[in-house]
Scaffold this active site. Structure first.
Site, PDB file in Angstrom:
ATOM      1  N   SER A 114       0.795  -1.230   0.000  1.00  0.00           N
ATOM      2  CA  SER A 114       0.000   0.000   0.000  1.00  0.00           C
ATOM      3  C   SER A 114       0.830   1.284   0.000  1.00  0.00           C
ATOM      4  CB  SER A 114      -0.952  -0.038   1.183  1.00  0.00           C
ATOM      5  OG  SER A 114      -1.910   0.953   1.050  1.00  0.00           O
ATOM      6  N   HIS A 115       0.711   2.067   1.064  1.00  0.00           N
ATOM      7  CA  HIS A 115       1.371   3.377   1.104  1.00  0.00           C
ATOM      8  C   HIS A 115       2.836   3.272   1.535  1.00  0.00           C
ATOM      9  CE1 HIS A 115      -0.088   2.372   5.062  1.00  0.00           C
ATOM     10  NE2 HIS A 115       0.810   3.191   5.567  1.00  0.00           N
ATOM     11  N   LYS A 127      -1.955 -10.111   0.788  1.00  0.00           N
ATOM     12  CA  LYS A 127      -3.127 -10.407   1.613  1.00  0.00           C
ATOM     13  C   LYS A 127      -4.146 -11.196   0.821  1.00  0.00           C
ATOM     14  CE  LYS A 127      -5.852  -6.199   0.942  1.00  0.00           C
ATOM     15  NZ  LYS A 127      -6.550  -5.101   1.604  1.00  0.00           N
ATOM     16  N   ASP A 280      -2.863   6.259  -3.428  1.00  0.00           N
ATOM     17  CA  ASP A 280      -1.673   5.642  -2.842  1.00  0.00           C
ATOM     18  C   ASP A 280      -1.134   4.494  -3.692  1.00  0.00           C
ATOM     19  OD1 ASP A 280      -3.679   3.811  -2.310  1.00  0.00           O
ATOM     20  OD2 ASP A 280      -2.801   3.172  -0.413  1.00  0.00           O
ATOM     21  N   ASP A 282      -1.445   1.268  -3.871  1.00  0.00           N
ATOM     22  CA  ASP A 282      -2.336   0.253  -4.434  1.00  0.00           C
ATOM     23  C   ASP A 282      -3.695   0.808  -4.835  1.00  0.00           C
ATOM     24  OD1 ASP A 282      -2.932   0.691  -1.747  1.00  0.00           O
ATOM     25  OD2 ASP A 282      -3.760  -1.312  -1.466  1.00  0.00           O
ATOM     26  N   ASP A 284      -6.158   2.414  -3.220  1.00  0.00           N
ATOM     27  CA  ASP A 284      -7.383   2.407  -2.417  1.00  0.00           C
ATOM     28  C   ASP A 284      -7.563   3.673  -1.583  1.00  0.00           C
ATOM     29  OD1 ASP A 284      -5.330   1.763  -0.685  1.00  0.00           O
ATOM     30  OD2 ASP A 284      -6.279  -0.036   0.150  1.00  0.00           O
ATOM     31  N   ARG A 285      -6.516   4.491  -1.462  1.00  0.00           N
ATOM     32  CA  ARG A 285      -6.666   5.732  -0.691  1.00  0.00           C
ATOM     33  C   ARG A 285      -6.913   6.921  -1.610  1.00  0.00           C
ATOM     34  NH1 ARG A 285      -2.715   5.876   4.499  1.00  0.00           N
ATOM     35  NH2 ARG A 285      -2.962   3.695   5.082  1.00  0.00           N
ATOM     36  N   SER A 368      -7.741   7.758   7.525  1.00  0.00           N
ATOM     37  CA  SER A 368      -6.479   7.541   6.825  1.00  0.00           C
ATOM     38  C   SER A 368      -6.665   7.588   5.312  1.00  0.00           C
ATOM     39  CB  SER A 368      -5.894   6.200   7.253  1.00  0.00           C
ATOM     40  OG  SER A 368      -6.856   5.173   7.073  1.00  0.00           O
ATOM     41  N   LYS A 379     -11.599  -0.105   0.205  1.00  0.00           N
ATOM     42  CA  LYS A 379     -11.702   1.323  -0.010  1.00  0.00           C
ATOM     43  C   LYS A 379     -11.251   1.622  -1.431  1.00  0.00           C
ATOM     44  CE  LYS A 379      -7.363   2.237   2.468  1.00  0.00           C
ATOM     45  NZ  LYS A 379      -7.059   1.309   3.567  1.00  0.00           N
TER      46      LYS A 379
HETATM   47  C1  VG1 Z   1      -3.318   2.193   8.373  1.00  0.00           C
HETATM   48  C2  VG1 Z   1      -4.522   3.075   8.588  1.00  0.00           C
HETATM   49  C3  VG1 Z   1      -5.802   2.263   8.463  1.00  0.00           C
HETATM   50  C4  VG1 Z   1      -5.816   1.555   7.102  1.00  0.00           C
HETATM   51  C5  VG1 Z   1      -4.563   0.733   6.943  1.00  0.00           C
HETATM   52  C6  VG1 Z   1      -4.467   0.082   5.588  1.00  0.00           C
HETATM   53  O1  VG1 Z   1      -3.267   1.198   9.372  1.00  0.00           O
HETATM   54  O2  VG1 Z   1      -4.467   3.702   9.846  1.00  0.00           O
HETATM   55  O3  VG1 Z   1      -6.908   3.120   8.612  1.00  0.00           O
HETATM   56  O4  VG1 Z   1      -6.952   0.732   7.003  1.00  0.00           O
HETATM   57  O5  VG1 Z   1      -3.407   1.552   7.103  1.00  0.00           O
HETATM   58  O6  VG1 Z   1      -4.493   1.024   4.571  1.00  0.00           O
HETATM   59  P1  VG1 Z   1      -2.330   1.319  10.672  1.00  0.00           P
HETATM   60  O7  VG1 Z   1      -2.542   0.047  11.427  1.00  0.00           O
HETATM   61  O8  VG1 Z   1      -0.932   1.538  10.177  1.00  0.00           O
HETATM   62  O9  VG1 Z   1      -2.800   2.529  11.416  1.00  0.00           O
HETATM   63  V1  VG1 Z   1      -3.607   0.745   3.156  1.00  0.00           V
HETATM   64  O10 VG1 Z   1      -4.063   1.873   1.998  1.00  0.00           O
HETATM   65  O11 VG1 Z   1      -2.071   0.787   3.799  1.00  0.00           O
HETATM   66  O12 VG1 Z   1      -4.046  -0.784   2.737  1.00  0.00           O
HETATM   67 CO    CO Z   2      -3.582   1.378   0.194  1.00  0.00          CO
END
Ligand code: VG1
Ligand code: CO
Length: 546
Positions: A114-115, A127, A280, A282, A284-285, A368, A379
């Site tokens: 992801s990010h 996943k 981001d 992948d 989804d953000r 987030s 998302k």
């Molecule tokens: C973070 C965010 C959470 C989000 C998750 C996955 O998790 O706070 O809201 O669902 O990333 O997003 P954490 O446990 O680091 O706070 V993504 O776009 O990284 O799949």
């Molecule tokens: Co993401």
């Protein structure tokens, strides 16, 4: 001759999925058997591959292609009937969810961190999403973890050729159909069915409306080009960083005020850009911006909920809405006004799936930069951008005034998140423990002008399957209803990240334009006194403020 073989393996102790799948440094995934163990454990937990269809794709980061080949061989050896893989091994997370649903697959493996940064020195992740298109629920990720601890062998192919991932079409591998599909088409069609593309097209072809979409060298570039440029007529210059790179150009593909600074500067500059958005790694953000105006994700969720009736896909009304615990309570007010069901869940998209499957919620979101709906079970970054463009087109109003109108109706929920990254895990745990042990004594205590009303450790009972999740974040609520939420990140790959979330509701329009960091200062002071962040971690300021 290609043949199925059993490989003897030894377990790894660290394969517990976090907030969203298993994320580790690339070098960890490159260890012999590491990826294979996790994949085989997942296959074992779903009862093997016999006759099943698996969707496979990732955000294109470094190691994506190699991992895809390994997984295709394992899927064939495990007897899957069909593997549907995005061309080049690519599928954005929302597109993977859409493909699982559209094709009636039994599940999918999504390759992404992801990010998190990518490249040989960056992170990788994997996943499993189930047949509803959503991330595996906790009971399943726990079962996968348990399986990784006892796994003795995995199944793969010997002497098998690599699959050509670049040519669309079907081939056969040890009795399994490998289908390479266009990663964009199903997703783009889904978007076209939800939004008023005619109205958005008129907006985007108006030279006075300048759009900038920043794909951050990540997966959404090709999706944005197909949807915004090819289907909706936006000029190519609307796209920034639209060529995906394996290392995201060396940046964090994280759409926020810090990591998407170029875009933010552009919207604050004198080019009069009407609307800006970023996504981001992948896809989804989303971060959305009006001219010189940042739209907080919590506000975005509330605005989309309040205006959903203006969008064709939601004109029939919403079943309900949900938000994660740390997300501001702006959407709660809209739900109450609309008279629809509302749910507060732990952090992580996997908690929304059951509510959507049961038809209890239509929209949901997280602070987030995550917003989405029941059109899929992840998302969805571009979905949120299209939703905003649809609203701007039909309300014939700039983004900023849509938000201002919203605040006039519901008040403004000031929100901020302070992240302390890469702190020592022991120090972070000590801070959380000290805080937890003080919870019962906090009510009644005064910090500046703020009096603690209640404090607890959030646990969640899923209203659909009654499963329980504990320790999902500390929340401290003051008598004026201002709130602090504290939790440790579950997506990082080294050390700990402490996240402290602040929100407070304001009814008086005279204060609406105050800078959030200023408005929330009394809460920051209370937080320092209650958490003792500096004492425990040595940090006197957060690394990232959003
Ligand atoms: C973070 C965010 C959470 C989000 C998750 C996955 O998790 O706070 O809201 O669902 O990333 O997003 P954490 O446990 O680091 O706070 V993504 O776009 O990284 O799949
Ligand atoms: Co993401």
């Amino acid at each position: 001759m290609t043949q199925v073989v059993d490989v003897t393996t030894t377990q790894f102790a660290d394969q517990k999925p976090g907030t969203s799948g298993l994320r580790k440094q690339v070098s960890v995934f490159q260890q012999a058997h590491y990826l294979e163990n996790f994949v085989q454990s997942t296959f074992n937990v779903i009862g093997g591959g016999q006759g099943k269809t698996l969707v496979l794709g990732g955000d294109g980061r470094f190691y994506n292609r190699a991992a895809a080949q390994t997984i295709i061989h394992m899927a064939a050896a495990n007897g899957f009937a069909r593997v549907i893989v995005g061309q080049g091994g690519i599928l954005s997370t929302p597109a993977a969810s859409a493909v699982i649903r559209a094709r009636g697959a039994d599940g999918g493996l999504i390759l992404s961190a992801s990010h998190n940064p990518g490249g040989p020195n960056g992170d990788f992740g994997i996943k499993f999403n189930g047949a509803n298109g959503g991330p595996a629920v906790e009971s399943m990720t726990n079962a996968i973890f348990e399986e990784t601890k006892v796994l003795q062998r995995y199944c793969t192919l010997q002497d098998a050729a690599e699959t050509d991932l670049d040519t669309l079409g079907e081939t056969s591998l040890a009795g399994t159909v490998i289908e390479v599909l266009d990663p964009v088409a199903i997703y783009a069609d889904l978007m076209e069915g939800l939004f008023d593309f005619e109205a958005i097209k008129e907006l985007l072809t108006n030279p006075r409306f300048q759009l900038r979409f920043d794909a951050m060298h990540a997966v959404t570039g090709p999706y944005a080009r197909e949807i915004l440029v090819n289907r909706l007529g936006a000029p190519e210059t609307s796209l920034m960083n639209a060529e995906p790179k394996e290392d995201f150009g060396g940046e964090h593909p994280d759409p926020n005020l810090v990591h998407a600074k170029d875009l933010v500067d552009l919207l604050n500059g004198d080019e009069m850009i009407a609307f800006g958005a970023a996504s981001d790694g992948d896809g989804d953000r989303n971060m959305v911006l009006g001219t010189g105006f940042y739209i907080n994700p919590c506000d975005s969720l509330a605005v989309l909920t309040a205006n959903a009736h203006l969008v064709p896909g939601y004109s029939g009304g919403l079943a309900g809405v949900a938000r994660s615990l740390p997300t501001s309570r702006a959407v709660d007010r809209v739900a109450a006004y609309l008279g629809i069901e509302f749910f507060e869940t732990p952090t992580g998209w996997k908690f929304f799936g059951n509510l959507m499957d049961a038809g209890r919620i239509t929209l949901c979101g997280e602070e987030s930069f995550g917003t989405g709906s029941s059109h899929i079970r992840e998302k969805d970054g571009l979905w949120a951008v299209l939703f905003w463009l649809n609203l701007i087109a039909v309300r014939a109003q700039p983004a900023r005034s849509i938000v201002r109108d919203h605040w006039e109706r519901f008040g403004r929920d000031f929100f901020s998140r302070h992240d302390y990254e890469g702190i020592d895990s022991d120090q972070a745990n000590a801070l959380m423990q000290a805080l937890t042990s003080r919870l019962e004594s906090l009510p009644g205590q005064t910090f500046g002008d703020l009096v603690v009303a209640r404090a607890d450790n959030f646990s969640y009972r899923d209203p659909v399957d009654d499963s329980e999740s504990y320790n999902q974040g500390i929340r401290i609520v003051f008598e004026n209803d201002a709130r602090i939420v504290v939790r440790l990140s579950g997506t990082g790959t080294s050390g700990a990240t402490l996240r402290v979330y602040y929100d407070q509701h304001e009814r008086d329009p005279a204060y609406f334009s105050v800078y959030a960091q200023r408005y929330l200062e009394p809460l920051f002071a209370a937080s320092e006194a209650i958490l003792n962040i500096q004492h425990f971690t040595g940090r006197d300021a957060p690394d990232v403020i959003t």
